[in-house]
Write an enzyme that holds these catalytic residues in place. Structure first.
Site, PDB file in Angstrom:
ATOM      1  N   TYR A  13      11.340   7.560  15.552  1.00  0.00           N
ATOM      2  CA  TYR A  13      11.233   7.625  14.090  1.00  0.00           C
ATOM      3  C   TYR A  13      12.350   8.503  13.495  1.00  0.00           C
ATOM      4  O   TYR A  13      13.038   8.106  12.549  1.00  0.00           O
ATOM      5  CB  TYR A  13       9.859   8.193  13.743  1.00  0.00           C
ATOM      6  CG  TYR A  13       9.526   8.238  12.272  1.00  0.00           C
ATOM      7  CD1 TYR A  13       9.169   7.084  11.581  1.00  0.00           C
ATOM      8  CD2 TYR A  13       9.546   9.445  11.560  1.00  0.00           C
ATOM      9  CE1 TYR A  13       8.841   7.136  10.228  1.00  0.00           C
ATOM     10  CE2 TYR A  13       9.222   9.504  10.217  1.00  0.00           C
ATOM     11  CZ  TYR A  13       8.865   8.345   9.552  1.00  0.00           C
ATOM     12  OH  TYR A  13       8.544   8.394   8.212  1.00  0.00           O
ATOM     13  N   ARG A  39       0.851  -1.203   0.000  1.00  0.00           N
ATOM     14  CA  ARG A  39       0.000   0.000   0.000  1.00  0.00           C
ATOM     15  C   ARG A  39       0.884   1.251   0.000  1.00  0.00           C
ATOM     16  O   ARG A  39       2.118   1.161   0.058  1.00  0.00           O
ATOM     17  CB  ARG A  39      -0.912   0.009   1.224  1.00  0.00           C
ATOM     18  CG  ARG A  39      -0.128   0.071   2.528  1.00  0.00           C
ATOM     19  CD  ARG A  39      -1.056   0.172   3.721  1.00  0.00           C
ATOM     20  NE  ARG A  39      -0.286   0.557   4.890  1.00  0.00           N
ATOM     21  CZ  ARG A  39      -0.424   0.002   6.084  1.00  0.00           C
ATOM     22  NH1 ARG A  39      -1.300  -0.963   6.273  1.00  0.00           N
ATOM     23  NH2 ARG A  39       0.290   0.429   7.103  1.00  0.00           N
ATOM     24  N   GLY A  40       0.211   2.407  -0.056  1.00  0.00           N
ATOM     25  CA  GLY A  40       0.886   3.700   0.136  1.00  0.00           C
ATOM     26  C   GLY A  40       2.035   3.943  -0.843  1.00  0.00           C
ATOM     27  O   GLY A  40       1.960   3.644  -2.035  1.00  0.00           O
ATOM     28  N   LEU A  49       9.164  11.673  24.433  1.00  0.00           N
ATOM     29  CA  LEU A  49      10.176  10.777  25.034  1.00  0.00           C
ATOM     30  C   LEU A  49       9.829  10.294  26.435  1.00  0.00           C
ATOM     31  O   LEU A  49      10.043   9.120  26.763  1.00  0.00           O
ATOM     32  CB  LEU A  49      11.532  11.486  25.064  1.00  0.00           C
ATOM     33  CG  LEU A  49      12.479  11.105  23.936  1.00  0.00           C
ATOM     34  CD1 LEU A  49      13.758  11.914  24.021  1.00  0.00           C
ATOM     35  CD2 LEU A  49      12.806   9.610  23.980  1.00  0.00           C
ATOM     36  N   ASN A  75      11.288  15.797  15.153  1.00  0.00           N
ATOM     37  CA  ASN A  75       9.856  16.079  15.228  1.00  0.00           C
ATOM     38  C   ASN A  75       9.317  15.673  16.593  1.00  0.00           C
ATOM     39  O   ASN A  75       9.628  14.575  17.072  1.00  0.00           O
ATOM     40  CB  ASN A  75       9.131  15.298  14.118  1.00  0.00           C
ATOM     41  CG  ASN A  75       7.762  15.879  13.812  1.00  0.00           C
ATOM     42  OD1 ASN A  75       7.437  16.981  14.247  1.00  0.00           O
ATOM     43  ND2 ASN A  75       6.964  15.141  13.076  1.00  0.00           N
ATOM     44  N   ASN A 110      11.530   0.421   1.642  1.00  0.00           N
ATOM     45  CA  ASN A 110      10.451   1.376   1.892  1.00  0.00           C
ATOM     46  C   ASN A 110       9.676   1.079   3.168  1.00  0.00           C
ATOM     47  O   ASN A 110       9.112   1.994   3.769  1.00  0.00           O
ATOM     48  CB  ASN A 110       9.501   1.368   0.679  1.00  0.00           C
ATOM     49  CG  ASN A 110       8.159   1.977   1.010  1.00  0.00           C
ATOM     50  OD1 ASN A 110       8.029   3.195   1.079  1.00  0.00           O
ATOM     51  ND2 ASN A 110       7.161   1.137   1.271  1.00  0.00           N
ATOM     52  N   ALA A 111       9.634  -0.198   3.603  1.00  0.00           N
ATOM     53  CA  ALA A 111       8.816  -0.561   4.777  1.00  0.00           C
ATOM     54  C   ALA A 111       9.210   0.319   5.954  1.00  0.00           C
ATOM     55  O   ALA A 111      10.387   0.539   6.217  1.00  0.00           O
ATOM     56  CB  ALA A 111       9.030  -2.026   5.128  1.00  0.00           C
ATOM     57  N   GLY A 112       8.212   0.852   6.632  1.00  0.00           N
ATOM     58  CA  GLY A 112       8.512   1.709   7.777  1.00  0.00           C
ATOM     59  C   GLY A 112       7.296   1.807   8.673  1.00  0.00           C
ATOM     60  O   GLY A 112       6.162   1.609   8.219  1.00  0.00           O
ATOM     61  N   THR A 145      -0.864  10.361   1.984  1.00  0.00           N
ATOM     62  CA  THR A 145      -1.101   8.917   2.106  1.00  0.00           C
ATOM     63  C   THR A 145      -2.067   8.692   3.266  1.00  0.00           C
ATOM     64  O   THR A 145      -2.410   9.636   3.987  1.00  0.00           O
ATOM     65  CB  THR A 145       0.193   8.148   2.455  1.00  0.00           C
ATOM     66  OG1 THR A 145       0.689   8.645   3.704  1.00  0.00           O
ATOM     67  CG2 THR A 145       1.254   8.275   1.392  1.00  0.00           C
TER      68      THR A 145
HETATM   69  P1  NAD Z   1       2.401   2.736   5.122  1.00  0.00           P
HETATM   70  O1  NAD Z   1       2.217   2.481   6.568  1.00  0.00           O
HETATM   71  O2  NAD Z   1       1.180   3.016   4.304  1.00  0.00           O
HETATM   72  O3  NAD Z   1       3.179   1.527   4.448  1.00  0.00           O
HETATM   73  C1  NAD Z   1       4.279   0.901   5.060  1.00  0.00           C
HETATM   74  C2  NAD Z   1       4.289  -0.558   4.661  1.00  0.00           C
HETATM   75  O4  NAD Z   1       5.410  -1.194   5.310  1.00  0.00           O
HETATM   76  C3  NAD Z   1       3.034  -1.303   5.087  1.00  0.00           C
HETATM   77  O5  NAD Z   1       2.494  -2.027   4.011  1.00  0.00           O
HETATM   78  C4  NAD Z   1       3.532  -2.239   6.189  1.00  0.00           C
HETATM   79  O6  NAD Z   1       2.814  -3.459   6.285  1.00  0.00           O
HETATM   80  C5  NAD Z   1       4.983  -2.475   5.762  1.00  0.00           C
HETATM   81  N1  NAD Z   1       5.782  -2.948   6.892  1.00  0.00           N
HETATM   82  C6  NAD Z   1       5.814  -2.437   8.143  1.00  0.00           C
HETATM   83  N2  NAD Z   1       6.618  -3.200   8.932  1.00  0.00           N
HETATM   84  C7  NAD Z   1       7.108  -4.199   8.159  1.00  0.00           C
HETATM   85  C8  NAD Z   1       7.981  -5.300   8.411  1.00  0.00           C
HETATM   86  N3  NAD Z   1       8.489  -5.517   9.625  1.00  0.00           N
HETATM   87  N4  NAD Z   1       8.270  -6.132   7.394  1.00  0.00           N
HETATM   88  C9  NAD Z   1       7.751  -5.920   6.150  1.00  0.00           C
HETATM   89  N5  NAD Z   1       6.907  -4.893   5.865  1.00  0.00           N
HETATM   90  C10 NAD Z   1       6.598  -4.048   6.857  1.00  0.00           C
HETATM   91  O7  NAD Z   1       3.454   3.953   5.020  1.00  0.00           O
HETATM   92  P2  NAD Z   1       3.763   5.009   3.838  1.00  0.00           P
HETATM   93  O8  NAD Z   1       3.156   6.307   4.209  1.00  0.00           O
HETATM   94  O9  NAD Z   1       3.463   4.437   2.503  1.00  0.00           O
HETATM   95  O10 NAD Z   1       5.345   5.169   4.028  1.00  0.00           O
HETATM   96  C11 NAD Z   1       6.294   4.399   3.310  1.00  0.00           C
HETATM   97  C12 NAD Z   1       7.683   4.848   3.736  1.00  0.00           C
HETATM   98  O11 NAD Z   1       7.828   6.251   3.522  1.00  0.00           O
HETATM   99  C13 NAD Z   1       7.985   4.609   5.209  1.00  0.00           C
HETATM  100  O12 NAD Z   1       9.328   4.227   5.369  1.00  0.00           O
HETATM  101  C14 NAD Z   1       7.740   5.984   5.820  1.00  0.00           C
HETATM  102  O13 NAD Z   1       8.458   6.150   7.016  1.00  0.00           O
HETATM  103  C15 NAD Z   1       8.244   6.876   4.724  1.00  0.00           C
HETATM  104  N6  NAD Z   1       7.729   8.255   4.757  1.00  0.00           N
HETATM  105  C16 NAD Z   1       6.413   8.534   4.576  1.00  0.00           C
HETATM  106  C17 NAD Z   1       5.978   9.866   4.592  1.00  0.00           C
HETATM  107  C18 NAD Z   1       4.539  10.254   4.356  1.00  0.00           C
HETATM  108  O14 NAD Z   1       4.241  11.453   4.341  1.00  0.00           O
HETATM  109  N7  NAD Z   1       3.627   9.303   4.142  1.00  0.00           N
HETATM  110  C19 NAD Z   1       6.889  10.886   4.821  1.00  0.00           C
HETATM  111  C20 NAD Z   1       8.225  10.562   5.020  1.00  0.00           C
HETATM  112  C21 NAD Z   1       8.626   9.244   4.971  1.00  0.00           C
END
Ligand code: NAD
Length: 445
Positions: free
Chosen positions: A351, A214-215, A294, A345, A285-287, A386
């Site tokens: 994070y 997703r995302g 804190l 942040n 990308n997973a995050g 997202t």
């Molecule tokens: P999201 O939560 O929609 O998608 C993250 C995906 O990672 C999910 O499908 C989740 O199941 C997968 N995931 C989580 N833990 C996992 C694991 N242990 N093993 C395998 N998969 C795992 O997030 P997003 O908004 O699409 O963000 C994607 C990336 O971009 C992330 O690293 C996030 O930190 C980074 N990011 C997002 C934004 C934003 O504005 N959305 C901004 C900066 C950075």
């Protein structure tokens, strides 16, 4: 996720009202559609005396069929102003970049580009040149803030000998693929680059995208597949159904795996060795987020975020840089950081630490990767529309959207296109970079 304010200010009345109230009026950004030309209006090209990149710049502009002018003509709207500033060796010569950009800046088209090329300050031949080349950064970042109509500005640091490696970067920056990237300093080093097939540069390549169900991950998977790669979409087993949907749609395959599992690096290397006979592009990308200030953050919240966002990636990359790795020469390792990792942040100590760690990891590993003919880079997204940002409280969400030079949030495709540029076989000279995809966010700048 829709930006209602932007929709409102796109109508004549709404735009007028916003202007009268002194509110931002975000321009809908032009984004790439298959078949679009790289530039669709004339390009104004100039150079400082003694500049060294003329041939490479002309070659790219010629190949993208740009109509090139060397002095501005009245009434013309330019798709891009491109200035080769590598000849600037002392501060009094900075006047040349001022003269070139100031006479034409009001003629930059909607979603246009200003691209200045310089020498990395650490590779200059003396203090005077280093000073002047460093000064260009302040110039370009200001141009990014002054440009209107969704236009952007970038500084490309081309190391000596990098001329032949510039093409993929110039194409990316000139095109609407870089819509939400602004005020970045991108370093390109010398490299023997493969000449890619521009419409499908990743033909015959195998890519891994983590968190692809997703995302942003879904968009990255789609974009790499569009560019010709076979994409292995990885996500946790609980996301299996969505993961299969994405993989089926793009003609890819799935790997259900939690990247924090002890044996994840081994399972990944085995999967690519046995099923695909190699691997070319890896996108971490997973995050996850587990926000708490804190004083209230539990050990579990700390450990899980550092574990998924940083340590899993470190372990997988280590495994991919061993001798028995399926990662082929020309491989690309790509991390996803965040502007939180640059600016910090509130509520995100875990994070921000993990994302700053991703930046350190990229910078630390870049020389070792280069020895194997591999590159490692990261993107640092700002506010991206997202489901993650849709869940943010409305006032914070509005601030996140507007506090950048383009006055709007980016889209997952903006992150994906930047990753596709890193992945391009022509980007072999792009190593150790962290490019922000944030519309020149005020945070951390
Ligand atoms: P999201 O939560 O929609 O998608 C993250 C995906 O990672 C999910 O499908 C989740 O199941 C997968 N995931 C989580 N833990 C996992 C694991 N242990 N093993 C395998 N998969 C795992 O997030 P997003 O908004 O699409 O963000 C994607 C990336 O971009 C992330 O690293 C996030 O930190 C980074 N990011 C997002 C934004 C934003 O504005 N959305 C901004 C900066 C950075």
């Amino acid at each position: 996720m829709s930006d209602r304010y932007q929709q409102l200010t796109s109508s004549g009345l709404g735009r007028q009202l916003a202007k009268r109230l002194g509110l931002p009026t975000p321009t809908p950004l032009r984004r790439h559609r298959p078949g679009d030309p790289v530039v669709s209006a004339p390009v104004l090209s100039g150079a400082a005396e003694g500049a060294r990149l003329g041939e490479s710049i002309s070659k790219t502009l010629g190949e993208v069929h740009a109509q090139v002018e060397h002095a501005p003509t009245e009434g013309t709207r330019y798709a891009a102003l491109v200035f080769d500033a590598t000849g600037i060796t002392a501060s009094d010569q900075l006047r040349q970049v001022y003269a070139f950009v100031s006479t034409a800046i009001r003629q930059v088209a909607t979603s246009g580009r200003v691209i200045v090329l310089g020498t990395p300050p650490e590779e200059t031949s003396g203090t005077a040149e280093r000073t002047a080349q460093r000064a260009l950064e302040g110039f370009v970042r200001t141009v990014g803030k002054e440009l209107k109509g969704g236009a952007t500005a970038q500084l490309v640091h081309a190391a000596p000998g990098a001329g032949n490696a510039l093409d993929s970067t110039l194409r990316f920056l000139l095109s609407s693929k870089s819509a939400f990237v602004s005020a970045q300093v991108i370093r390109v080093g010398p490299a023997d680059v493969e000449q890619p097939h521009h419409s499908r540069p990743l033909r015959e390549k195998v890519a891994l995208v983590t968190g692809a169900s997703r995302g942003i991950g879904e968009s990255i998977a789609e974009t790499l597949a569009r560019d010709g790669a076979h994409v292995v979409c990885l996500d946790v087993p609980a996301q299996g159904e969505d993961l299969a949907r994405v993989a089926n749609r793009i003609g890819g395959s799935t790997l259900q795996l939690d990247i924090t599992e002890q044996d994840a690096p081994r399972r990944i290397t085995e999967h690519f060795t046995e099923r695909h006979g190699g691997l070319d592009v890896v996108v971490h990308n997973a995050g996850i987020t587990r926000d708490k200030t804190l004083g209230r953050m539990s050990e579990q919240q700390w450990d899980s975020v550092i574990g998924v966002n940083l340590m899993a990636q470190e372990r997988i990359n280590e495994a991919l840089l061993t001798d028995s790795s399926p990662l082929r020469a020309g491989g690309r390792l790509i991390g996803v950081a965040s502007i939180s990792g640059i600016a910090g942040n509130v509520g995100q100590a875990n994070y921000a630490t993990s994302k700053a760690g991703v930046i350190g990891h990229v910078q630390g590993l870049a020389p070792r990767a280069a020895e194997r003919g591999v590159t490692i880079n990261a993107v640092a997204p700002g506010f991206i529309e997202t489901s993650m940002t849709a869940a943010v409280p409305v006032m914070i969400r509005e601030a996140g959207r507007r506090m950048n030079s383009l006055s709007q949030g980016g889209l997952p495709i903006d992150v994906a296109e930047t990753i596709a540029w890193y992945a391009d076989p022509g980007s072999g000279g792009v190593n150790g970079n962290v490019v922000r995809v944030c519309g020149q966010s005020m945070l951390g700048s």
